[in-house]
Design a protein around this motif. Structure first.
Motif, PDB file in Angstrom:
ATOM      1  N   MET A  16       0.825  -1.203   0.000  1.00 34.08           N
ATOM      2  CA  MET A  16       0.000   0.000   0.000  1.00 34.08           C
ATOM      3  C   MET A  16       0.862   1.256   0.000  1.00 34.08           C
ATOM      4  SD  MET A  16      -3.013  -1.094   2.664  1.00 34.08           S
ATOM      5  CE  MET A  16      -3.760   0.546   2.596  1.00 34.08           C
ATOM      6  N   LEU A  17       1.881   1.251   0.844  1.00 40.26           N
ATOM      7  CA  LEU A  17       2.753   2.429   0.923  1.00 40.26           C
ATOM      8  C   LEU A  17       3.510   2.650  -0.380  1.00 40.26           C
ATOM      9  CD1 LEU A  17       4.137   1.919   4.542  1.00 40.26           C
ATOM     10  CD2 LEU A  17       2.573   3.721   3.779  1.00 40.26           C
ATOM     11  N   SER A  18       3.992   1.578  -0.981  1.00 38.81           N
ATOM     12  CA  SER A  18       4.764   1.722  -2.222  1.00 38.81           C
ATOM     13  C   SER A  18       3.917   2.323  -3.331  1.00 38.81           C
ATOM     14  CB  SER A  18       5.316   0.362  -2.662  1.00 38.81           C
ATOM     15  OG  SER A  18       4.276  -0.492  -3.098  1.00 38.81           O
ATOM     16  N   ARG A  19       2.625   2.020  -3.332  1.00 40.16           N
ATOM     17  CA  ARG A  19       1.740   2.573  -4.345  1.00 40.16           C
ATOM     18  C   ARG A  19       1.364   4.013  -4.038  1.00 40.16           C
ATOM     19  NH1 ARG A  19       1.356  -2.880  -4.405  1.00 40.16           N
ATOM     20  NH2 ARG A  19       0.525  -3.950  -6.233  1.00 40.16           N
ATOM     21  N   ARG A  20       1.395   4.398  -2.780  1.00 42.59           N
ATOM     22  CA  ARG A  20       1.057   5.785  -2.415  1.00 42.59           C
ATOM     23  C   ARG A  20       2.118   6.774  -2.885  1.00 42.59           C
ATOM     24  NH1 ARG A  20      -0.973   4.533   3.761  1.00 42.59           N
ATOM     25  NH2 ARG A  20      -3.025   3.721   3.173  1.00 42.59           N
ATOM     26  N   PHE A  21       3.387   6.409  -2.723  1.00 41.67           N
ATOM     27  CA  PHE A  21       4.424   7.361  -3.144  1.00 41.67           C
ATOM     28  C   PHE A  21       5.427   6.743  -4.106  1.00 41.67           C
ATOM     29  CE2 PHE A  21       5.079   6.024   1.301  1.00 41.67           C
ATOM     30  CZ  PHE A  21       6.223   5.250   1.189  1.00 41.67           C
ATOM     31  N   ARG A  74       0.470  11.481   8.184  1.00 46.23           N
ATOM     32  CA  ARG A  74      -0.824  11.325   7.503  1.00 46.23           C
ATOM     33  C   ARG A  74      -0.740  10.309   6.364  1.00 46.23           C
ATOM     34  NH1 ARG A  74      -1.441  17.014   8.181  1.00 46.23           N
ATOM     35  NH2 ARG A  74      -0.662  17.362   6.060  1.00 46.23           N
ATOM     36  N   VAL A  75       0.426  10.201   5.735  1.00 47.80           N
ATOM     37  CA  VAL A  75       0.617   9.239   4.652  1.00 47.80           C
ATOM     38  C   VAL A  75       0.733   7.816   5.206  1.00 47.80           C
ATOM     39  CG1 VAL A  75       2.159   8.496   2.797  1.00 47.80           C
ATOM     40  CG2 VAL A  75       1.707  10.934   3.132  1.00 47.80           C
ATOM     41  N   PHE A  76       1.505   7.678   6.283  1.00 50.35           N
ATOM     42  CA  PHE A  76       1.772   6.342   6.835  1.00 50.35           C
ATOM     43  C   PHE A  76       0.689   5.862   7.792  1.00 50.35           C
ATOM     44  CE2 PHE A  76       5.854   7.235   5.063  1.00 50.35           C
ATOM     45  CZ  PHE A  76       6.433   6.004   4.831  1.00 50.35           C
ATOM     46  N   PHE A  77      -0.012   6.799   8.431  1.00 51.28           N
ATOM     47  CA  PHE A  77      -1.069   6.435   9.386  1.00 51.28           C
ATOM     48  C   PHE A  77      -2.323   7.259   9.112  1.00 51.28           C
ATOM     49  CE2 PHE A  77       3.090   5.967  11.415  1.00 51.28           C
ATOM     50  CZ  PHE A  77       3.056   4.634  11.790  1.00 51.28           C
ATOM     51  N   PRO A  78      -2.935   7.069   7.940  1.00 54.18           N
ATOM     52  CA  PRO A  78      -4.122   7.867   7.589  1.00 54.18           C
ATOM     53  C   PRO A  78      -5.293   7.533   8.502  1.00 54.18           C
ATOM     54  CG  PRO A  78      -3.811   6.084   6.017  1.00 54.18           C
ATOM     55  CD  PRO A  78      -2.600   6.081   6.902  1.00 54.18           C
ATOM     56  N   GLU A  79      -6.060   8.577   8.863  1.00 51.60           N
ATOM     57  CA  GLU A  79      -7.230   8.368   9.704  1.00 51.60           C
ATOM     58  C   GLU A  79      -8.347   7.740   8.875  1.00 51.60           C
ATOM     59  OE1 GLU A  79      -8.340  11.998  11.509  1.00 51.60           O
ATOM     60  OE2 GLU A  79      -6.468  12.233  12.624  1.00 51.60           O
ATOM     61  N   TRP A 105       4.388   2.357  14.434  1.00 51.56           N
ATOM     62  CA  TRP A 105       4.399   3.207  15.627  1.00 51.56           C
ATOM     63  C   TRP A 105       4.551   4.662  15.210  1.00 51.56           C
ATOM     64  CZ3 TRP A 105       8.914   4.516  19.285  1.00 51.56           C
ATOM     65  CH2 TRP A 105       8.443   5.068  20.476  1.00 51.56           C
ATOM     66  N   LYS A 106       3.544   5.481  15.520  1.00 52.29           N
ATOM     67  CA  LYS A 106       3.553   6.878  15.092  1.00 52.29           C
ATOM     68  C   LYS A 106       4.701   7.675  15.682  1.00 52.29           C
ATOM     69  CE  LYS A 106      -1.334   7.749  14.074  1.00 52.29           C
ATOM     70  NZ  LYS A 106      -2.496   8.607  14.418  1.00 52.29           N
TER      71      LYS A 106
END
Length: 522
Positions: free
Chosen positions: A104-109, A488-493, A426-427
């Motif tokens: 998911m993260l790799s596709r976001r950025f 916000r990118v790694f831990f979106p609400e 972990w935020k």
């Protein structure tokens, strides 16, 4: 010395290696005209479940799993099997914990490597450069062990020289990896994993046959080596060794970069779940099967260890002794496939660390555009140079393959375990904590390995992981919190009804990973 070799044992291996090179050329042709970085380094996010499982298993299962490990099982007994069985969970855990998260993260950025994700999470080029350096450094150690183990096996079984074996499969693996990139590695890994399973089944059958059957072999062990039937193996497998090996080859392997990067490459969630199940079954069969075969080899090799040249020669000698000459060439493909697949998997990640994570990122920061043609040339060159460097080191072979492999495993785990685990889940993890953890933990691990210091007799991985965690927590407490835009990118609400349209792009990622279905999750 070449004239003394067994040509019938060499021919099946040559055919198999020729097939590997052909796959490399075929993949290069198929990828012509596509985005080079995406296709060369991660296979364009297009791996299905079976291929994902097999490439992860093949990269994880090194030559020490087929040579050094079973040799130790022959020497120690069932205690070694009980220790090694923890590896059965490795594929399930690495894909289950990190698989969907990194995808998911790799596709976001648009991340292509594990270092890309670390750079984006902690916003630090220094940490990314340190990550790339550690990857290349310890990968060279692991690849050296693979070259040495494969060449020793080749020389013992075929009768040709160690140097010839080193040159043969060294050239083959560097060639197809350089030409075809990640997708070629994934497809050849699948072929290698299949050959590994066939090789184990073949060897197990003929070891049982040569030893007079399971009951006869176990009776021989019971009479002559009763300590091998005990969990602690007469003191050769103390509780402390169990604990540290479960950490070293079990729990902490989830953070090995060469395994985590597989999470970036799969097609959809269905493929991920399929890979987790297939991979667990396959690695269980391989791990338990090959180490159990090492114990049963007592029915074939009945002399003292010194008469065979050490634990690294137990399986090669068993193959030569137990199998019919016509099948020796086929049996050797399995263990050598373990060496080839691990080298190719490490080579492509090491190449991406240098070209994508260091060179290309530097050029992008300068605002310079690098052509696909130049990237292709640099990537091929980097892969070849790393392979040749490791080949030269392997010309003077060290004695115990599994020790080198475990040292490199420990270094990579110390550097990346907390950085990836805490960084992604972990935020409060921040830049200073990650830098201190990776640098301080790795340094502590290497220093204690160098001087031979152990805490309460435990492997140095315990010191490395503990120091790494302490530094991470200290740095996270003392350092500046990570920027809110990054979190916000790694831990979106979780979006409510009013936020759905604003968060539509985030949800597209979820849809893509669920097989491209056209729906939005509530």
């Amino acid at each position: 010395m070449i004239n003394e070799g067994n040509l019938s044992a060499l021919l099946p291996l040559l055919v198999f290696m020729g097939f590997m090179v052909a796959i490399g050329f075929w993949v290069r042709r198929q990828n012509a005209g596509k985005n080079f970085v995406q296709t060369y380094f991660i296979g364009n996010h297009d791996l299905g479940g079976f291929v994902l499982a097999m490439t992860t298993v093949a990269t994880y299962s090194s030559v020490s799993s087929f040579v050094g490990g079973p040799g130790m099982a022959w020497q120690i007994g069932f205690g070694w099997v009980y220790m090694a069985v923890v590896q059965v969970t490795a594929i399930f855990l690495v894909l289950g914990i990190f698989g969907k998260r990194v995808a998911m993260l790799s596709r976001r950025f648009d991340a292509v490597t594990v270092v890309d994700i670390i750079r984006e999470r902690f916003q630090s080029d220094g940490l990314a450069a340190l990550s790339a350096f550690i990857i290349v450094l310890f990968f060279c150690g692991t690849m050296t062990a693979q070259f040495v183990g494969g060449a020793k096996l080749f020389a013992t079984v075929t009768g040709y020289s160690y140097e010839m074996g080193l040159l043969l499969f060294g050239l083959v693996v560097v060639l197809y990896t350089s030409i075809g990139g990640f997708r070629a590695v994934a497809i050849t890994d699948t072929c290698c994993a299949v050959m590994m399973m066939i090789g184990i089944a073949l060897l197990l059958y003929y070891v049982l046959d040569a030893g007079g059957g399971y009951a006869a072999i176990m009776e021989n062990i019971h009479v002559n080596h009763p300590e091998m039937l005990e969990p602690l193996s007469g003191g050769h497998m103390p509780i402390g060794l169990y604990l540290t090996q479960w950490i070293l080859v079990g729990i902490c392997t989830i953070a090995l970069p060469q395994s985590v990067v597989r999470g970036i490459s799969y097609k959809d969630t269905k493929s991920l779940h399929k890979a987790m199940l297939i991979g667990t079954v396959v690695v269980g069969f391989m791990n338990i099967g090959v180490n159990f075969t090492g114990i049963l080899a007592h029915g074939v090799l009945t002399g003292p260890l010194s008469s065979y040249g050490g634990v690294d020669y137990i399986i090669p000698k068993t193959i030569v002794t137990a199998l019919p000459p016509a099948l020796v060439g086929f049996a050797i493909i399995g263990p050598l496939a373990a060496s080839i697949s691990t080298i190719s998997g490490l080579l492509i990640v090491a190449s991406s660390a240098l070209v994508k994570d260091v060179y290309l990122h530097h050029k992008e920061k300068q605002g310079s555009k690098v052509s696909d043609k130049r990237l292709r040339m640099l990537s091929t060159a980097a892969t070849a140079v790393i392979g040749v460097a490791v080949f030269v080191i392997a010309l003077t072979p060290p004695s115990l393959i599994w020790i080198i492999n475990m040292f490199a495993f420990g270094g990579l785990e110390t550097a990346f375990f907390w950085t990836l685990l805490l960084g992604l889940f972990w935020k409060k993890a921040n830049r200073l904590g990650a830098l201190l953890s990776m640098g301080g933990g790795t340094l502590a691990y290497c220093l204690t390995q160098g001087v031979g210091f152990k805490f309460m007799g435990l492997h140095q991985i315990v010191i490395g992981i503990t120091v790494s965690l302490a530094f991470f927590l200290l740095g996270s407490y003392l350092g500046q919190p990570q920027e809110e835009r990054v979190l916000r990118v790694f831990f979106p609400e979780r979006p409510d009804a009013k936020q759905r349209s604003e968060e539509h792009e985030e949800l597209k990622v979820e849809c893509l990973l669920e097989g491209g279905q056209k729906y939005l999750k509530p």
